[in-house]
Design a protein around this motif. Structure first.
Motif: not given
Length: 330
Positions: A16-17, A46, A48, A62, A66, A87, A89
């Protein structure tokens, strides 16, 4: 006659960032990641979306966290030429597989997670669908890439077992698409913080990986020591001292022996004991700061763009298999 090409086993892990990382993150996970990239096909991401299950950070925060975290990954020695960094997301494939797996995963499997029950009891506002479903999202994160293993500490092994159960049920109900990953139990050093408790950002007791030398020195010099050494002439016991566990991680046997004897006989003061520890931590931090300073922000962004596209190619292949197995139009 040509030699056979040896395929390296794939592993996957994520964080988790939370912004810049501390020594606990390095010794608990990153140090092992750096080793694994020499022997495995590594995917590191990451997480996120996972950060949103327990926090409500602003988009700006956020995103900054990251990039700060990935900077520390690269500073520690993670090489994007030898592993895939991406990433979560930026990968809608994770959300799609999460949705498809939700169609065949009993909700009772999620509600029984000890961490869910404990955290809901402590904070009822966490009782969201996202928090309930995070073990299934985690399963989707893993299964998309069909890794042979997931490096975790012993306290995280239960999450890998849920992933294995999800994969087994899907394979039985539809077709054998997924690999059941193994939990690669790793030795995760418990790095004490400045107060002797486990190092954490929430505990405000951390030494950041890239703290300036003078910041590191100040933090360690102000650490509490053996409470029974009230005066310089009082003999102490390293077993009672919050500084001693850091010595066991950072200093060599000869240094520890000298500090142990000096403490027990009052031959040295607490600042004398702390100085070799300060120097050892500063030596470890120096190359991290140097590598981070050499990173161009655009280079960092490009590294994640390339890694995300590389990960997407693998994820899409798995999703085509999942859709086909479930009878969806592919």
């Amino acid at each position: 006659m040509t030699s056979p090409v040896l395929t390296r086993q794939r592993i996957l892990s994520g964080m988790r960032p939370t912004g810049a990382l501390h020594l606990g993150h390095y010794h608990g996970a990153l140090k092992n990641w750096v080793k694994l990239q020499d022997s495995h096909d590594c995917f590191f991401f990451v997480a996120d979306w996972h950060a949103l299950t327990t926090q409500r950070p602003s988009g700006e925060t956020l995103g900054r966290h990251a990039y700060e975290m990935v900077t520390d990954w690269l500073a520690a020695g993670i090489d994007p030429e030898r592993c895939t960094l991406f990433l979560q997301s930026r990968m809608p494939e994770h959300a799609e597989l999460f949705t498809l797996l939700a169609m065949c995963t009993p909700s009772s499997w999620l509600a029984r997670m000890p961490s869910y029950k404990d955290q809901i009891a402590a904070d009822p506002e966490l009782a969201t669908y996202g928090f309930l479903g995070y073990p299934l999202l985690q399963a989707a994160d893993i299964l998309l890439y069909k890794p042979a293993g997931v490096p975790v500490g012993e306290d995280q092994a239960a999450h890998v077992e849920v992933t294995r159960e999800v994969a087994r049920r899907f394979n039985r109900l539809y077709q054998p698409v997924f690999v059941e990953p193994q939990a690669l139990l790793t030795e995760t050093a418990r790095v004490p913080g400045l107060d002797g408790q486990k190092m954490s950002k929430s505990g405000d007791n951390a030494i950041a990986m890239r703290d300036a030398p003078e910041v590191t020195a100040t933090k360690i010099r102000t650490m509490p020591t053996d409470p029974q050494r009230v005066r310089r002439t009082d003999a102490g016991d390293p077993a009672r001292c919050p500084v001693w566990p850091l010595h066991q991680i950072y200093t060599d046997e000869a240094t520890r022996a000298a500090c142990d004897t000096g403490c027990r006989t009052a031959g040295i003061g607490c600042l004398d004991c702390k100085q070799p520890l300060i120097e050892a931590i500063q030596r470890e931090q120096a190359p991290w700061r140097e590598r981070a300073a050499a990173l161009d922000p655009q280079q960092l962004q490009w590294t994640l763009e390339v890694g995300t596209e590389r990960a997407r190619a693998v994820a899409r292949k798995t999703l085509r298999e999942v859709r086909g197995a479930m009878g969806l139009v592919v």
